[in-house]
Design a protein around this motif. Structure first.
Motif, mmCIF file in Angstrom:
data_model
loop_
_atom_site.group_PDB
_atom_site.id
_atom_site.type_symbol
_atom_site.label_atom_id
_atom_site.label_comp_id
_atom_site.label_asym_id
_atom_site.label_seq_id
_atom_site.Cartn_x
_atom_site.Cartn_y
_atom_site.Cartn_z
ATOM 1 N N ASP A 64 49.875 58.957 7.054
ATOM 2 C CA ASP A 64 50.106 57.749 7.847
ATOM 3 C C ASP A 64 51.507 57.750 8.453
ATOM 4 O O ASP A 64 51.693 57.391 9.620
ATOM 5 C CB ASP A 64 49.912 56.491 6.973
ATOM 6 N N SER A 65 52.479 58.166 7.641
ATOM 7 C CA SER A 65 53.858 58.138 8.138
ATOM 8 C C SER A 65 54.025 59.109 9.327
ATOM 9 O O SER A 65 54.715 58.817 10.288
ATOM 10 C CB SER A 65 54.850 58.472 7.018
ATOM 11 N N ARG A 66 53.301 60.258 9.242
ATOM 12 C CA ARG A 66 53.400 61.222 10.337
ATOM 13 C C ARG A 66 52.707 60.697 11.596
ATOM 14 O O ARG A 66 53.195 60.874 12.707
ATOM 15 C CB ARG A 66 52.775 62.552 9.929
ATOM 16 N N GLU A 114 52.953 58.397 16.941
ATOM 17 C CA GLU A 114 52.630 57.361 17.906
ATOM 18 C C GLU A 114 53.934 56.733 18.421
ATOM 19 O O GLU A 114 54.007 56.104 19.392
ATOM 20 C CB GLU A 114 51.745 56.282 17.271
ATOM 21 N N ASP A 156 52.245 57.535 12.343
ATOM 22 C CA ASP A 156 53.074 56.469 12.889
ATOM 23 C C ASP A 156 54.206 57.044 13.753
ATOM 24 O O ASP A 156 54.493 56.558 14.835
ATOM 25 C CB ASP A 156 53.676 55.621 11.751
ATOM 26 N N ARG A 157 54.812 58.117 13.186
ATOM 27 C CA ARG A 157 55.920 58.726 13.890
ATOM 28 C C ARG A 157 55.451 59.314 15.227
ATOM 29 O O ARG A 157 56.090 59.160 16.246
ATOM 30 C CB ARG A 157 56.541 59.837 13.049
#
Lengths: 448, 432
Positions: free
Chosen positions: B425-427, B432, B429-430
């Motif tokens: 998810d963190s990747r 996007e 989000d980044r």
């Protein structure tokens, strides 16, 4: 000295037991004392067992056709204890079918009085009383529900003891009415009874109602006579009984007449409770697993057991029908529940009297009837003959019927009652009586 | 709708209710004696252990235990009944007037009575056999008030009852036998002798539909006794005459009044109440707690021990131990398992064995190597950029990765899944 000690102190001649059983067989043909005699008896002080008490390996029928051929796989606790106590099993004594009777006539083979075989022996422990009257050395293990020891003991002129309910184990007793059934003893003296009683009593895990209480011997110097009981007696019985009271007064007893107006209800209460219980006890006899058997297993179960149960005698059938009625839901409160209340009331009332006194009455309200006369009685009249024996039986009080007079060659019995667990006191009372009165017997089989 | 039950359960006594014959004989008619065969002259002796168990059940059902308890004779003629009467209890039953709580509702218990089982009837085509091994086996009959008003309540009640019975020491692997009384309007229909919870519910469902249909079409439901046919799953009317049952009860004179007060019996644990209070106190899932504990004493004990340390981890460990069938672990081992689980370690048979042998487990006292897992995940993502696109739509790839990581690091599925999702998810989000 008891007859038991006396017997044991003597040399027993060879052939004693076989001669005894042979003589007994002969008399038994006339009097019908035994349903079975143990010809193999060869040692011990002879004791007989009422035929509703199980002896392992010996046919036990309670004089009922429905149990014909039934050989129990175990012995009653009292029988085991007698054998362990060195007594020798002599045979099974005749009785009214399942204990249902006052005269010994409700049996395939009618019991006859040893004083005169035209007369009844009394019931239901008829054979026990006859055997006691015939044999010099013998005790009878018998049983009373509403007077089955006192009645025949009185008519046959022997001593009949019914203990406090719960002192002798009922395990192995074929039930008549479990809350009323008491195994007891007949003998020719109170001391013999005491001896056998001590051999048999004591707790038994196999009978939950059996207790280990040690009985007491609290002597009472006062005797209560319940007037309502005397009112129902024949004149001849009353006049004899009054002579007995005089003798007792002379030996220091205070005699008091007391009214217990509802005591006559004891008969109804007794018959309701005993029939209710007996109708459930007799339910197990379905001609199925033991005793009288039908082999037509093809029939539906209802038809099957109905047919088998046809072999019950008329009195057994009457009690099954009435007993089933009184415990049915629609009338239970009117009969069964009320009878239980009467029993409680009577126990409380009589217990009050027995605190400070014995209760004494004639054992039977009539002189010994002939067999033919007894057969003529309607069921209700026959039940009324238990007026004196029912009160101590329904209350579970210890009592003894003992001979106190002879009228027209036939014995008369009186019944002494004490409070619960004061069993030795009634034995002491009768022992005291025996010091001044000789019992008469027509036979003395086995005398040494 | 009113549903009432009469539930029969066998008491796990070694010997029968009124004699010393074994209750568990295998070979037919091998465990019999004059008492359980009702031979003339025999008398019943009461099994005190049966009295204790029945008292315990009564306490569990919140019933009043009668100070003195006594027995009655119920008279009827049937070949399986050797005395032609059954010794049972009525007004002086061991327990009177209890209740069982199901959710927000209370189902009344009229009576808990001790009674003897009849013999077993074995019906063949053209004959019938009897096995008296069962004759005189100790039973308890639980009579409810007709307070159950839906099939859901019926199911809930049976679950709750069985749990209470289980905690009273009853073997609930044996099916309950019940008579089910159902009335939709005024007339009561009794379905006799239904065996097993599922059959009880199925029989009730059929009967509710049947009576409902009669009422809908303007008919009147007839008071009758029916039986449940397991094959057709229908209730069928019995051919017996419809008369008031007349058993001619009298009190059993061979058994004196028993002093129930002198029999030492404890109130059983009410697992659903314990589970409910734990769920509330620690914010745990009630359903999970109930599933773990209603029929598992060992599980409930461990839950109670563990929640005070670490509620979530403790429940996870108990779940794992339940799968492994190891509710018997020592307390200190259990505590170590919780510590390791709290650090994300998956409790396997291997891990359990190592902790029991006091060996170090992967990652030692620190538990698993969290950094190594994170590094591995990041490495994988870097190599497979497609994951970033696919993982939200295709769970297969994700699950495959989780499985691989669990194996590699002996980590718990929950922990691995959480880390993987978080990092992905963190990747995203980044990106996007």
């Amino acid at each position: 000295m008891t007859s038991i000690d006396e017997f044991r102190s003597k040399a027993i001649p060879d052939g004693y037991y076989s001669d005894l059983t042979a003589e007994l067989e002969k008399l038994n043909g006339q009097l019908n004392a035994f349903n079975g005699i143990n010809r193999l008896l060869d040692s011990g002080y002879p004791f007989s067992v009422k035929d509703n008490i199980c002896v392992k390996g010996v046919e036990t029928t309670a004089s009922s056709k429905i149990l014909s051929g039934y050989v129990p796989p175990f012995s009653a606790t009292v029988v085991d204890r007698m054998v362990e106590g060195g007594f020798g099993f002599l045979g099974k004594t005749n009785m009214d079918e399942f204990g249902f009777g006052t005269f010994g006539i409700n049996s395939e083979r009618i019991a006859r009085n040893p004083f005169n075989s035209e007369y009844v022996a009394g019931g239901s422990s008829s054979g026990a009383a006859i055997a006691t009257s015939l044999l010099r050395y013998h005790v009878a293990v018998s049983e009373s529900t509403g007077g089955s020891i006192s009645a025949p003991a009185a008519f046959c002129g022997v001593v009949g003891f019914t203990p406090t309910y719960g002192l002798l184990s009922r395990y192995g007793l074929i039930d008549y009415a479990n809350s009323l059934d008491k195994i007891g003893i007949m003998a020719r003296s109170a001391s013999d009874i005491r001896y056998a009683f001590d051999v048999m009593r004591g707790q038994d895990d196999y009978d939950t109602t059996c207790v280990s209480t040690t009985p007491t011997s609290e002597r009472k110097s006062r005797i209560v006579v319940i007037t309502q009981l005397l009112d129902g007696c024949d004149k001849a019985v009353v006049s004899s009984f009054e002579k007995l009271l005089d003798r007792l007064r002379n030996s220091g007893y205070r005699i008091d007449y007391v009214d217990v107006d509802f005591i006559t209800s004891a008969i109804q209460a007794y018959y309701i409770i005993s029939m209710a219980e007996s109708s459930t006890n007799l339910a197990k006899f379905t001609g199925f697993k033991y005793g009288y058997k039908l082999d037509r297993f093809i029939e539906p179960y209802n038809e099957f057991f109905t047919e088998a149960r046809d072999v019950f005698g008329p009195e057994a059938k009457r009690r099954i029908i009435l007993g089933t009625l009184v415990r049915s839901a629609s009338v239970r409160n009117r009969y069964y529940s009320k009878a239980l209340k009467v029993r409680t009331m009577l126990i409380n009332k009589l217990k009050g009297l027995l605190k400070e006194a014995f209760i004494l009455s004639p054992t039977m309200p009539i002189l010994t009837p002939k067999v033919s006369e007894a057969k003529e009685l309607s069921p209700v009249h026959a039940y009324a003959m238990d007026a004196m024996t029912i009160p101590p039986n329904i209350c579970g009080f210890p009592h003894i019927s003992f001979p106190y007079d002879y009228v027209g060659g036939m014995p008369l019995g009186a019944q002494i009652i004490s409070d619960h667990f004061n069993d030795y006191a009634v034995m002491d009372f009768v022992s005291e009586w025996e010091k001044g009165f000789d019992y008469r017997f027509k036979y003395n089989l086995g005398a040494l | 709708m009113r549903i009432g039950l009469e539930v029969h359960v066998a008491l796990p006594t070694k010997t029968k209710l009124f004699c010393s014959c074994s209750s568990h004989a295998k070979e037919v008619n091998s465990s019999i004696c004059p008492i359980c065969m009702g031979m003339p002259g025999s008398k019943p002796m009461l099994n005190k252990e049966a009295l204790r168990l029945a008292k315990s059940i009564s306490l569990g059902l919140n019933a009043t235990v009668n100070e003195t308890t006594s027995f009655i004779r119920k008279v009827y003629f049937y070949p399986d009944l050797p005395k032609s009467f059954q010794i049972t209890q009525l007004s002086h039953s061991i327990g009177i007037g209890g209740c069982v709580r199901i959710g927000s509702k209370t189902v009344g218990i009229r009576r808990i009575q001790i009674e003897e089982d009849p013999a077993k009837i074995i019906r063949e085509d053209d004959y019938t056999l009897l096995d008296f091994n069962r004759s005189g086996v100790a039973l308890v009959e639980i009579v409810t008030e007709p307070d159950i008003s839906s099939l859901d309540e019926l199911r809930e009640f049976l679950t709750e009852l069985r749990s209470i019975l289980y905690y009273s020491g009853i073997n609930i692997s044996e099916e309950v036998k019940a008579d089910v009384n159902i009335s939709l309007d005024n007339e009561r229909v009794e379905i006799k002798n239904v065996t097993g919870v599922n059959n009880v519910i199925a029989a009730a469902r059929y009967e509710i539909d049947r009576q409902g249909e009669i009422i809908r079409t303007g008919g009147r439901v007839r008071m009758e006794t029916r039986s449940y046919d397991e094959t057709s799953m229908k209730t069928v009317g019995s051919r017996e005459k419809e008369t008031e049952e007349e058993y001619g009860f009298i009190y059993e004179p061979d058994l004196t009044d028993f002093d129930s007060g002198s029999i030492k019996a404890d109130k059983p644990i009410i697992a659903s109440e314990v589970a409910g209070s734990i769920a509330e106190t620690y914010g745990l899932n009630l359903q999970t707690l109930r599933e773990l504990s209603l029929f598992d004493m060992g599980s409930l004990r461990l839950i109670q021990l563990g929640v005070v340390k670490d509620p979530k981890a403790a429940i996870g460990v108990v779940e794992s131990l339940k799968k492994l069938g190891r509710m018997d672990v020592k307390d200190d081992v259990f505590y170590k398992l919780i510590e390791n689980a709290a650090r994300g370690l998956q409790i396997t048979a291997d891990i359990l064995g190592r902790i029991e042998r006091d060996e170090t487990v992967s990652g030692g006292a620190k538990g698993i190597d969290q950094k190594a897992i994170d590094d591995d995940i990041i490495d994988t993502i870097n190599k497979r950029q497609d994951l970033l696109i696919e993982y939200r739509t295709n769970k297969k790839v994700f699950n495959f990765l989780v499985g691989m990581l669990i194996k590699k690091y002996s980590a718990s599925p929950r922990y691995v899944a959480e880390r993987l999702a978080a990092l992905l998810d963190s990747r995203i989000d980044r990106a996007e």
